[in-house]
Design a protein around this motif. Structure first.
Motif, PDB file in Angstrom:
ATOM      1  N   GLY A   1       0.768  -1.235   0.000  1.00 28.51           N
ATOM      2  CA  GLY A   1       0.000   0.000   0.000  1.00 28.51           C
ATOM      3  C   GLY A   1       0.793   1.277   0.000  1.00 28.51           C
TER       4      GLY A   1
ATOM      5  N   LEU B   1      -0.567   4.151   9.459  1.00 23.71           N
ATOM      6  CA  LEU B   1      -1.207   3.665   8.240  1.00 23.71           C
ATOM      7  C   LEU B   1      -1.576   4.811   7.303  1.00 23.71           C
ATOM      8  CD1 LEU B   1      -3.497   0.778   9.496  1.00 23.71           C
ATOM      9  CD2 LEU B   1      -1.523   0.594   7.992  1.00 23.71           C
ATOM     10  N   SER B   2      -1.896   5.967   7.868  1.00 23.31           N
ATOM     11  CA  SER B   2      -2.277   7.095   7.017  1.00 23.31           C
ATOM     12  C   SER B   2      -1.090   7.653   6.249  1.00 23.31           C
ATOM     13  CB  SER B   2      -2.909   8.202   7.865  1.00 23.31           C
ATOM     14  OG  SER B   2      -1.949   8.813   8.717  1.00 23.31           O
TER      15      SER B   2
ATOM     16  N   SER C   1       0.499   5.778   4.362  1.00 19.29           N
ATOM     17  CA  SER C   1       0.455   4.944   3.167  1.00 19.29           C
ATOM     18  C   SER C   1      -0.575   5.513   2.206  1.00 19.29           C
ATOM     19  CB  SER C   1       0.075   3.505   3.537  1.00 19.29           C
ATOM     20  OG  SER C   1      -0.375   2.794   2.420  1.00 19.29           O
TER      21      SER C   1
ATOM     22  N   PHE D   1      -4.067   3.422   1.998  1.00 20.49           N
ATOM     23  CA  PHE D   1      -4.983   3.515   3.129  1.00 20.49           C
ATOM     24  C   PHE D   1      -5.511   4.931   3.306  1.00 20.49           C
ATOM     25  CE2 PHE D   1      -2.023   0.019   4.321  1.00 20.49           C
ATOM     26  CZ  PHE D   1      -2.917  -1.007   4.089  1.00 20.49           C
TER      27      PHE D   1
ATOM     28  N   LEU E   1      -9.435   5.701   3.202  1.00 23.25           N
ATOM     29  CA  LEU E   1     -10.059   6.337   4.367  1.00 23.25           C
ATOM     30  C   LEU E   1     -10.716   7.656   3.987  1.00 23.25           C
ATOM     31  CD1 LEU E   1      -7.332   5.706   7.094  1.00 23.25           C
ATOM     32  CD2 LEU E   1      -9.624   4.734   7.057  1.00 23.25           C
TER      33      LEU E   1
ATOM     34  N   ARG F   1      -4.576  -1.554  13.479  1.00 20.59           N
ATOM     35  CA  ARG F   1      -4.267  -1.863  12.090  1.00 20.59           C
ATOM     36  C   ARG F   1      -5.296  -2.775  11.446  1.00 20.59           C
ATOM     37  NH1 ARG F   1       0.918  -5.519  10.275  1.00 20.59           N
ATOM     38  NH2 ARG F   1       0.387  -5.734   8.074  1.00 20.59           N
TER      39      ARG F   1
ATOM     40  N   ILE G   1      -8.671  -1.430  11.166  1.00 21.42           N
ATOM     41  CA  ILE G   1      -8.752  -0.472  10.059  1.00 21.42           C
ATOM     42  C   ILE G   1      -8.978  -1.217   8.749  1.00 21.42           C
ATOM     43  CG2 ILE G   1      -7.452   1.238   8.749  1.00 21.42           C
ATOM     44  CD1 ILE G   1      -6.048   1.980  11.387  1.00 21.42           C
ATOM     45  N   TYR G   2      -8.252  -2.332   8.549  1.00 24.22           N
ATOM     46  CA  TYR G   2      -8.463  -3.131   7.344  1.00 24.22           C
ATOM     47  C   TYR G   2      -9.911  -3.589   7.239  1.00 24.22           C
ATOM     48  CZ  TYR G   2      -3.352  -3.614   7.013  1.00 24.22           C
ATOM     49  OH  TYR G   2      -2.009  -3.377   6.895  1.00 24.22           O
TER      50      TYR G   2
ATOM     51  N   LEU H   1     -12.160  -0.771   6.300  1.00 30.53           N
ATOM     52  CA  LEU H   1     -12.075  -0.401   4.895  1.00 30.53           C
ATOM     53  C   LEU H   1     -12.917  -1.325   4.021  1.00 30.53           C
ATOM     54  CD1 LEU H   1      -8.265   0.407   4.569  1.00 30.53           C
ATOM     55  CD2 LEU H   1     -10.168   2.018   4.606  1.00 30.53           C
TER      56      LEU H   1
ATOM     57  N   HIS I   1      -5.969  -9.577   3.486  1.00 23.44           N
ATOM     58  CA  HIS I   1      -6.786  -9.441   4.690  1.00 23.44           C
ATOM     59  C   HIS I   1      -8.063 -10.286   4.596  1.00 23.44           C
ATOM     60  CE1 HIS I   1      -8.406  -7.655   8.300  1.00 23.44           C
ATOM     61  NE2 HIS I   1      -9.495  -7.296   7.664  1.00 23.44           N
TER      62      HIS I   1
END
Length: 910
Positions: free
Chosen positions: A334, A525-526, A528, A531, A535, A548, A551-552, A555, A665
């Motif tokens: 990512g 992560l932000s 990346s 992501f 987001l 983490r 968050i996956y 999403l 994921h």
């Protein structure tokens, strides 16, 4: 994408100046041995590009800009180049630049020449310029023009500036020795007539100008369609567009910060650095390699706790890509590897490009795109296949077989630039080795440049032969993150030409960025692009998840349940073929089956439909009847592609998930729903495959109870007697999974012991990095912080005296052998000699004098096998599992030798 600033718009204008010529070619010559080129037949944009290219042959151009704006009566360019330092050193005036000026005029007069000099003297660069070039496509041999040129030359000479007019005669004379430039701007027939037949023959493998332009135009259209279908960048040709691709930064020295075993040239200064990098302590290493001590963990902790990413040593990715022939872009999931390669390939073909450096160095190149996973599958299909046939097959798969005749010739053109994405996307390492070998063999017999992308693990797993320059994509800076978020959140809500406008939530960029700083995981992560984009695209002002894998999951939920297109569709229809919950379950199963089938996660439409049907009729998934599943499969695939955006088309009937992270994921989520025995089998099967690391992490994170996690970890760590086979299991454990405090404390103790004692330095570094990332947990930090403090303050004495003391220390031979074998791998010759001498004396039964410099006694030493009294010679010892020396030096197992003669106080073998 982001909002272009005024400076970015100017940069785009300069990038256009370096782009390949696009205007019509002059008429072919009617006679040979010509001395003057038809500059007047060039369009003004191409004439200005020609002047700029010509100035670049004199001195590398520092800066170029357009004079005026489209629609004004007078336009042109100004360009500046810096003189070499050896010329400026003796010049106290500060005039160390060359300036070129060109103006678009309908007719050239003496008054306009004077005005050009007036403009120059009024400008900011007149005091810095030593040589002033005035370029025009007109003939300057007219008497009136010649007189004015002499007058202005004298005027400038009085100010310390040399005046060099470039008219058609002067430019033609300079281009006589540059047949490639003549070929680009005037065509192959002019090369032969102007530069000579020999110069034309030297370009025989290069596509002629007209065919090259046709190929570039058709490739541009193909890449726009393919990259857009894959969710990549969409190059705009609108000069007024504010949308700009946000170019990430790369670190061209990724192994010099936070990673051990950095190979450096073998110089005397590498023995002990008098000025080590801040936070680093180096010791000497064999063959010039430098190793970091545990003090380098200070840098890891600082990086993990910093407010933003470090930019030390980083540079814009396009500048790094343009600066070399073989480039390998490295990055985790990512971070924008594929997007960067897509941008570079598309920008090289764009009519209004963005990157100045790419255009300056590769503006006329022919970028050819080839996914590495496609190359692997193509080569596996037949021993007669090659890289050339793979390019043909890929074009056919994209319904562009008609491009092959031109593309085939481009593969022999020395302007070829290969873009090979996803070196880590292979089904097995032997297939990848074969494909990489074919690729490097092709590059070895051609003049082509190449840009590759990969995740980090493929760098170590594959054997690289070409001199690849490595660079790691760095996390987004605050400014880059803001640009991407603003480009999404501030995008217009509707337009007359956009039939499907993106929803605009009206939420502010500042509020969104504040949400990202709520937790360390979310903030990381932000950084990346993937992501951050997902987001921002789906955010409606609600609180964001903080961990983490949550968050996956969020999403995926947003894509399936709250995607704007899905909600828009729901307002016009009663529902899709599947409820959102069933869709999540189904595509998790599809992801797992696809992951088993193909590491790259790509399948034809027929195979994807088959996977959907298999998953729908599976009693452990949805349990549909076969006939009903087959009836709905097409609608389900269309829903995933058109409404969710979860599945994207790769062109010509090929499909895959939105991103590899989403694929992994979802595959892990499905694996967590299988029976415990199947989960255990999957862990045992895939724990040693780094391509499955994220899938297994998703599996572990999805466990409801810590007690169900323990047997999975045990399966990953239970490797029997296989030497070093537990590396992947322990690195998986260190990545952070849900455990009870008691079990976590026990495992943390094991990890710390491996950091201190394991012989493989890269493994220890990976564990340290993972442990630093767990410091946000109170349980982990309370246990780890005192240990890390001890690491940072621990002395690292020279162990040579201790090695010698082991020659007669009253401990078991087997225990002594472990430490002395470690000593033989030490970078210090003194330590090696003492260890060899001690082994010779202790284990061979013969007295050994104190060693002399350069004598290791290695060939005379005999080592007694711990399992019996049969000796293992040094030549046989490498094959003995009990005595196998590590590939790389690490600290020996802890041995307390402070009481031994000659040992240094406080030494504990680290």
């Amino acid at each position: 994408m982001g909002i272009a600033s005024e400076s970015e718009v100017r940069d785009q204008a300069e990038a256009v100046l370096w782009a390949a010529p696009a205007g019509p070619l002059p008429e072919p010559p009617v006679e040979t041995n010509l001395q003057v080129l038809p500059l007047s037949q060039l369009t003004w944009p191409d004439a200005e590009k020609l002047f700029l290219r010509l100035l670049q042959t004199v001195r590398p151009v520092t800066y170029a800009k357009l004079f005026g704006t489209p629609g004004q009566g007078q336009q042109g360019i100004d360009a500046y180049a810096r003189l070499p330092l050896d010329l400026t050193a003796a010049d106290a005036t500060g005039r160390d630049y060359i300036t070129l000026q060109s103006r678009r005029v309908q007719a050239l007069t003496a008054a306009k020449i004077k005005k050009a000099v007036d403009d120059f003297l009024k400008g900011d660069w007149s005091d810095k310029t030593r040589i002033f070039y005035y370029a025009t496509s007109y003939d300057l041999q007219d008497t009136k023009l010649d007189e004015e040129l002499r007058t202005q030359g004298d005027r400038l000479a009085g100010l310390g500036v040399t005046f060099v007019p470039w008219g058609v005669q002067e430019v033609s004379a300079l281009l006589k020795d540059h047949p490639r430039i003549v070929d680009d701007f005037f065509g192959r027939s002019w090369v032969e007539a102007f530069c000579g037949p020999e110069a034309a023959r030297a370009l025989a493998n290069n596509l002629p100008a007209l065919e090259s332009r046709e190929l570039r135009t058709r490739l541009r259209r193909l890449y726009q369609a393919v990259f857009s279908a894959q969710g990549g960048i969409q190059q705009t040709e609108d000069a007024a567009s504010e949308q700009q691709f946000v170019i990430v930064h790369v670190d061209p020295r990724p192994q010099q910060r936070g990673v051990v075993d950095v190979e450096q040239p073998n110089t005397e200064s590498s023995i002990r650095s008098e000025h080590p990098e801040d936070g680093f302590t180096y010791v000497a290493s064999r063959l010039g390699a430098r190793r970091q001590s545990f003090r380098s963990a200070q840098q890891l902790i600082a990086a993990a706790t910093a407010d933003g990413p470090s930019t030390q040593g980083a540079m814009p990715a396009d500048e790094w890509l343009a600066a070399g022939r073989y480039r390998l872009v490295i990055g985790g999931p990512g971070v924008g590897k594929s997007s960067l390669l897509r941008f570079a390939a598309a920008d090289l073909l764009a009519e209004r490009p963005q990157s100045i450096t790419l255009q300056r160095e590769h503006g006329g190149d022919l970028p050819v795109w080839l996914p590495f996973g496609f190359l692997c599958r193509h080569l596996d299909a037949s021993t007669e296949n090659s890289l050339v046939s793979a390019v043909e097959a890929w074009l056919s798969s994209q319904s562009a077989a008609d491009l092959w005749p031109l593309a085939q010739r481009a593969l022999h053109d020395d302007r070829l630039m290969l873009f090979v994405d996803g070196i880590d996307e292979w089904s097995d390492v032997s297939s990848a080795e074969h494909a990489l070998g074919v690729l490097e063999a092709f590059l070895g017999r051609s003049n082509a440049a190449a840009v590759l992308s990969t995740r980090p693990y493929a760098v170590d797993r594959l054997n690289w032969q070409r001199p690849w320059a490595h660079a790691q994509i760095t996390p987004l800076t605050d400014g880059q993150r803001r640009s991407i978020a603003a480009g999404i959140l501030q995008r217009g809500t509707a337009s007359d030409v956009d039939p499907e406008p993106r929803l605009h939530w009206g939420a502010g960029v500042e509020a969104f960025l504040a949400q990202l700083e709520i937790s360390a995981d979310l903030a990381q992560l932000s950084r990346s692009p993937l992501f951050l984009t997902l987001l921002a695209t789906t955010w409606q002002g609600e609180p964001l998840p903080r961990q983490r894998f949550k968050i996956y999951t969020r999403l995926v939920e947003l894509l399936i349940e709250k995607h704007p297109q899905m909600r828009q569709r729901a307002s016009h229809a009663r529902g899709g073929p599947l409820p959102a919950a069933d869709a999540s379950t189904l595509f998790a199963a599809v992801a797992y089956r696809l992951r088993l089938k193909d590491a790259a996660g790509v399948a034809t439409k027929q195979d994807m439909r088959k996977l959907i049907v298999e998953s729908m009729i599976d009693d452990e998934v949805l349990g549909y009847q076969p006939a009903e599943a087959r009836r709905q499969a097409d609608a389900v695939l269309a829903m995933a592609e058109e409404e969710f955006g979860l599945i994207v088309s790769h062109g010509a009937g090929s499909y895959g998930f939105l991103h590899r992270v989403v694929l992994d994921h979802l595959a892990g989520q499905h694996l967590a729903m299988l029976a415990p025995d199947e989960q255990l089998d999957a862990v045992r099967r895939f724990v040693h495959d780094p391509a499955w690391r994220d899938v297994l992490l998703a599996l572990l994170s999805a466990q409801v109870s810590p007690h169900t996690t323990e047997p999975l970890l045990a399966a990953a760590l239970n490797v029997g007697d296989h030497v070093w086979a537990d590396l992947d299991g322990y690195e998986l454990l260190a990545a952070g999974v849900r455990l009870t405090p008691r079990v976590q404390a026990a495992h943390t103790k094991d990890l710390v012991e491996r950091v201190e004692n394991h012989p493989y330095a890269r493994h220890r570094a990976n564990l340290i990095i993972a442990l630093v990332a767990t410091l946000a947990s109170p349980t982990a930090s309370s246990q780890l912080l005192p240990i890390m403090k001890r690491w940072l303050t621990a002395p690292r004495p020279d162990p040579s005296a201790t090695m010698w003391a082991l020659r007669d220390l009253p401990i078991a031979d087997e225990e002594a052998a472990k430490h002395l074998l470690w000593g033989l791998r030490h970078p210090s010759d003194e330590v090696k000699i003492n260890a060899a001498g001690a082994l010779a004396r202790r284990l061979s039964g013969t007295a050994t004098p104190r060693p002399a410099a350069g004598s290791t006694h290695r060939d005379r030493a005999q080592l007694v096998h711990p399992g019996g009294r049969n000796p293992c010679s040094w030549r046989r010892m490498a094959g003995c599992s009990r005595h196998r020396a590590p590939d790389r030096l690490g600290p020996p197992p802890t041995v307390h030798c402070t009481a031994a003669r000659g040992a240094e106080p406080g030494f504990q073998g680290r």
